[in-house]
Design an enzyme around this catalytic site. Structure first.
Site, PDB file in Angstrom:
ATOM      1  N   ASP A  98       0.827  -1.216   0.000  1.00  0.00           N
ATOM      2  CA  ASP A  98       0.000   0.000   0.000  1.00  0.00           C
ATOM      3  C   ASP A  98       0.857   1.260   0.000  1.00  0.00           C
ATOM      4  OD1 ASP A  98      -2.214  -1.576   0.009  1.00  0.00           O
ATOM      5  OD2 ASP A  98      -2.535  -1.471   2.169  1.00  0.00           O
ATOM      6  N   ASP A 100       0.699   4.062   1.698  1.00  0.00           N
ATOM      7  CA  ASP A 100       0.850   4.899   2.885  1.00  0.00           C
ATOM      8  C   ASP A 100       2.120   4.528   3.646  1.00  0.00           C
ATOM      9  OD1 ASP A 100       0.191   2.463   3.909  1.00  0.00           O
ATOM     10  OD2 ASP A 100      -1.650   3.101   4.902  1.00  0.00           O
ATOM     11  N   TYR A 323      -7.905   3.310  -2.582  1.00  0.00           N
ATOM     12  CA  TYR A 323      -7.288   2.993  -1.290  1.00  0.00           C
ATOM     13  C   TYR A 323      -8.060   3.649  -0.149  1.00  0.00           C
ATOM     14  CZ  TYR A 323      -3.649   1.905   2.063  1.00  0.00           C
ATOM     15  OH  TYR A 323      -2.957   1.412   3.130  1.00  0.00           O
ATOM     16  N   ARG A 325      -7.275   4.089   3.153  1.00  0.00           N
ATOM     17  CA  ARG A 325      -6.625   4.820   4.256  1.00  0.00           C
ATOM     18  C   ARG A 325      -6.092   6.138   3.703  1.00  0.00           C
ATOM     19  NH1 ARG A 325      -4.708  -0.542   5.292  1.00  0.00           N
ATOM     20  NH2 ARG A 325      -5.796  -1.436   7.079  1.00  0.00           N
ATOM     21  N   HIS A 370      -3.225  10.132  -1.833  1.00  0.00           N
ATOM     22  CA  HIS A 370      -3.399  11.346  -2.618  1.00  0.00           C
ATOM     23  C   HIS A 370      -4.819  11.597  -3.084  1.00  0.00           C
ATOM     24  CE1 HIS A 370       0.898  11.385  -2.550  1.00  0.00           C
ATOM     25  NE2 HIS A 370       0.967  10.221  -3.163  1.00  0.00           N
TER      26      HIS A 370
END
Length: 964
Positions: A98, A100, A323, A325, A370
């Protein structure tokens, strides 16, 4: 794989299956199953060379620049082995975890554990679509070490706080408690709110409402002023005193005043004195971030933050949403065009906003991914096109509606306000007219059905103008009582944490889950109610470590961690400042530990309660300030279900009185001739036939440590010593029993053990004060025979640990249970209703209904069923689940294939470790070493991991709470 290939590593099998469909055939996609290494979870994971180090239990070398001790857990060694095996034929590695901080950290750990000799690239994307994956392949990058350092600093900080403060809480409050950098702040917020509720003093005030009529149309009005003064409302009262706030120039009506005024005004003429219409615009809310999705799913769908994130994770990994999160409310150009296309085709072009909308973040420290959470792809699938079901469908629909609504036109409303004079009083009618619904057609916050919400939002008034004389149909006095501040729901707690800048939204689900799992809070009716333990721990931390539970301090810490991720702050000096030095956490704990009186913080003093609540070694109990006949304070066990929110003075007095005076009988059981008692124990109220009472203490036999006692019970006299309870012969009288006779009875192997008195808990919703003797007798007769089943076996109704139920006993140990519904009464349910419940297919885990029943394999007793779970289709037999191969449908799977899958799954289960006999050959020196280690480990509880991966103390035996 023997031929050269590109190895792609993601976190989960679901994500691997989805992404594989968008990659070339020579790409191999494997899952790391999350982190492949972490700080040690228990002593057994600490490498031998570090076991003697003081810092090893923390897993962070605080003496060497906070160097973390990373280990590969046992359950990840097989995964690492498989990844290394796949590396042998790889030409390059793509780390596609992912995007993040945590994803960056997972990739960094993979790089360090696998040590590939081929080129390694970082591949990131925020949605799993063909276009996004193609773009990610052409724009790979290196691992971002600033993001890694930010994540590692958080992990180390959380470990330092948890492992430094938790042992202190074990010593001073209760065994097995935990503290956390964000967790403890969240618990304090719950406690502060409950303190405010207990300190709240309610006030009563009155006003008037009237029903008026104009040209056949009726409408309601409310009194707002009298004799030139504004009429008091709830906001005019002081929460701490219940009196009017100082300086408020308002008219406070009593009940008598209000009723007299209502009668007088009903005879007077009513006249419109002002009419006001105000145009207003409502703009759509931004698309979802992690926290707003959790809040809205909690409000609309009643999902916990943990459940919401579990659904969202599955939707992302299967390619339905972007995504999940993220703090961002930004939408890409692709997403905006997709949303506007949905609006145009579904609602019409007139519902489109004049120009594409973009939103700006308002949350503190917003960062992470983003883009906002939205449906994935260039064209959004409508909810009906997804083939999703249950919660997954509900969450996707929520995201789809919110995203589409963000590109819709403003809602145009007219707010109406009419004031009407009668004598010296002024009443007001408020209305709202929706001139153009705009985005309301797709999405209304807090409502499941936008169309119904539109109807509910509109409050129409008849056409009125100044000077009109509406007729009074009814005027009545209305009493009001001010209410304490509401407890936090998961939604409101998430909102507060985000607004205060505490923690990261991506961690809120696990934080709230930990608070509930650890017993700091109970989730009741969607409200988080703090426990007595939460009060005790918060009080200790507030007094001795105030910074660690201060919202401002924690928010500043969060800002610093964000600055580490951008390279503005160096992480090692920051950790040194936080943990080391005179003001560091380590020094604070060492210097203050001796000053902390554990007894003080094991007692909880509540507003409005004359007695104390104490946390005992085996539970929570009440302690009166008055002394009993023995000169000691009277104590009474608190039922586990009672929280600080439930405990008032009346309930406390009742519990203490019952303990001091003994229970009172509520009636006689006509069948047995024994009295029935209503008692309150650790697990709540229950009824019992007969009493168990101590008659006398016979003393301690020579050479023994346990005293011998004589008791009476519904089954007769019996002797108790330690864990031994044996009945006396029926012909033995009370005055004949002495220590010598008791010892003989205890030693006699033919003596019968004493059965427990017949007892039954009260069904949920039944109040002790409302219980009748007939209901009590009925409960004590459970389980109740309802009738025979046509296929053999008997059907009964009973009351168990999880509530009332019916059971079909098929014989040979095979039973089929069904829970009774809220409308069913366990004491009156009949055979027809039982058969109706049994006819409904039993739901699997998570409330899922089986798609197909394959039957019972030969020689076995459990049937095999096919279910659809969050990660795809699977077969289930008893407690064993096995996933169906990719491409295999529920209709295609046969019983033989299912048996084969389940047999393979059973073969992978861990085998219990065999005991060795090498201890017989242990040398004296090694025995001494073992004994020393055993003595050392007794100073703190043994550790085990919870579902959240944190350490917890091993559980202790539960006995009476008053044995302190």
């Amino acid at each position: 794989m023997s031929t050269a290939h590109t190895l792609v590593i993601v976190e989960s099998p679901t994500k691997a299956r989805t992404i594989k469909g968008f990659l070339p055939k020579d790409f191999q996609v494997l899952a790391s199953m999350g982190h492949v290494r972490d700080l040690p979870n228990n002593a057994s994971e600490i490498p031998a060379k570090h076991k003697g180090e003081k810092w090893a239990n923390i897993g962070v070398n605080t003496t060497a620049d906070f160097d973390p001790l990373y280990v590969v857990p046992k359950d990840k060694k097989k995964v690492v082995k498989e990844l290394k095996q796949s590396l042998k034929g790889a030409s390059e590695v793509l780390l596609a975890t992912d995007e993040d901080r945590e994803g960056e950290s997972i990739s960094w750990h993979l790089l360090n554990v696998l040590e590939p000799k081929v080129p390694v690239k970082r591949m990131v994307f925020h949605e799993i679509t063909k276009e996004a994956i193609s773009k990610a392949l052409s724009s790979t990058r290196e691992i971002d070490m600033e993001l890694v350092h930010a994540q590692e600093t958080r992990r180390i900080l959380d470990r330092l706080v948890g492992y430094t403060l938790s042992p202190l809480l074990w010593k001073k409050v209760s065994w097995g408690l935990s503290a956390g950098r964000v967790q403890s702040v969240a618990v304090r917020l719950l406690v502060q709110r409950e303190r405010s509720r207990r300190a709240f003093r309610s006030a009563i005030y009155w006003d008037l409402k009237a029903r008026l009529e104009k040209e056949g149309a009726e409408f309601d009005v409310k009194l707002i002023s009298l004799e030139g003064k504004r009429v008091a409302t709830g906001s005019d009262f002081d929460e701490a005193t219940g009196d009017l706030k100082g300086g408020r120039k308002v008219k406070l009506l009593t009940e008598e005043d209000a009723k007299s005024l209502a009668h007088k005004l009903s005879l007077e003429e009513w006249k419109v004195c002002s009419v006001d219409e105000k145009l207003t615009l409502r703009k759509p809310v931004p698309p979802f971030t992690t926290s707003t999705l959790q809040q809205e799913a909690n409000r609309k769908l009643r999902l916990s933050a943990r459940e919401t994130m579990r659904c969202a994770q599955g939707l992302y990994e299967r390619g339905f949403i972007t995504y999940m999160r993220t703090d961002s409310v930004h939408l890409s150009e692709q997403a905006i065009q997709a949303a506007r296309g949905c609006v145009s085709s579904r609602y019409g072009k007139e519902y489109l906003s004049d120009k594409p909308r973009q939103f700006k973040n308002k949350a503190r420290n917003a960062q992470e991914a983003h883009e906002a959470i939205r449906p994935s792809g260039e064209v959004f699938k409508t909810p009906s096109e997804t083939n999703l079901q249950g919660r997954d469908l509900s969450v996707y629909e929520l995201i789809w509606k919110r995203t589409v609504a963000s590109q819709m036109a403003d809602a145009r409303l007219t707010m109406l306000s009419v004031e009407i004079e009668v004598s010296q009083a002024v009443f007001r009618a408020s209305g709202k007219r929706i001139d153009f619904p705009g985005f309301f057609r797709a999405y209304v916050e807090g409502s499941d059905d936008p169309e119904s919400a539109l109807e509910g939002q509109e409050v129409l008034l008849p056409s009125l103008k100044v000077g009109d004389l509406p007729k009074s149909k009814n005027t009545e006095a209305v009493g009001h009582q001010t209410q304490p501040p509401a407890r936090y729901s998961e939604a409101s707690l998430v909102k507060t944490l985000e607004n205060e800048g505490i923690g990261r939204p991506s961690t809120y689900a696990s934080i709230i889950g930990t608070i509930v799992d650890r017993g700091y809070s109970i989730l009741q009716n969607n409200s988080l109610t703090p426990s007595f333990t939460a009060f005790a721990v918060t009080a200790l931390l507030e007094e001795h470590f105030p910074d660690l539970v201060d919202t401002s301090f924690t928010a500043r810490m969060e800002s610093t961690l964000d600055e580490i991720s951008t390279g503005k702050v160096n992480w090692i000096p920051y950790l040194k400042t936080f943990y080391k030095g005179d003001e560091g956490l380590e020094s604070q704990v060492h210097s203050r530990e001796g000053d902390i009186d554990g007894g003080e913080f094991r007692s909880v003093s509540l507003e409005g309660l004359s007695s104390l609540v104490r946390l005992g070694k085996y539970g929570t109990y009440l302690e009166s300030k008055q002394l009993g006949d023995d000169g000691k304070p009277i104590t009474a066990t608190l039922p586990q279900e009672i929280t600080p929110a439930d405990l008032d003075e009346d309930k406390a007095e009742m519990l203490l009185k019952q303990k001091a005076d003994g229970p009172e009988s509520i009636g006689m059981d006509s069948l047995t001739g024994q009295k029935i008692y209503l008692l309150i124990g650790k697990y709540g109220p229950y009824v019992q036939r007969g009493l168990v009472e101590e008659i006398k203490d016979l003393g301690i036999p020579k050479g023994k440590k346990d005293n011998v006692q004589l008791f009476s019970s519904p089954h007769g006299l019996y002797i108790k010593s330690g864990k031994s309870n044996v009945l006396l012969p029926e012909d033995v009288k009370e005055d004949q029993v002495d220590l010598e006779l008791a010892i003989k009875v205890l030693a006699d192997k033919t003596s019968k053990k004493v059965p427990n008195p017949k007892r039954s808990s009260l069904p949920k919703g039944v109040k002790p004060e409302d219980l009748t003797i007939e209901e009590a007798i009925g409960l004590l007769q459970l389980p109740r025979f309802l009738g025979d089943h046509a296929e053999g076996g008997k059907i009964q109704a009973g009351l168990g640990r999880f509530g009332p139920y019916i059971v079909w006993d098929k014989g040979k140990g095979e039973k089929d249970f069904r829970s009774l519904k809220a409308e069913d009464d366990v004491l009156s349910v009949d055979i027809d209703r039982a058969l109706e419940l049994l006819a409904v297919p039993k739901r699997g885990r998570g409330g899922r209904i089986a798609l197909k029943d394959l039957g019972v394999p030969e020689g076995e007793k459990d049937n095999i069923q096919v279910f659809n779970g969050p990660y795809g289709l699977y077969v289930k037999q008893g407690k064993i689940n096995a996933s169906l191969p990719e491409g295999k449908l529920a209709d295609d799977i046969t019983l033989d294939e299912a048996v084969e899958l389940l047999t393979a799954k059973k073969g992978t289960k861990k085998k219990p470790r065999k005991k060795t006999t090498s201890s017989r050959k242990t040398t004296k020196s090694s025995k001494e070493t073992i004994e020393k280690k055993d003595i050392k480990t007794k100073k703190r509880p043994s550790m085990a991991t919870t579902k959240t991966g944190r350490l917890r103390a091993s559980p202790v035996r539960v006995i009476s709470a008053e044995k302190k």
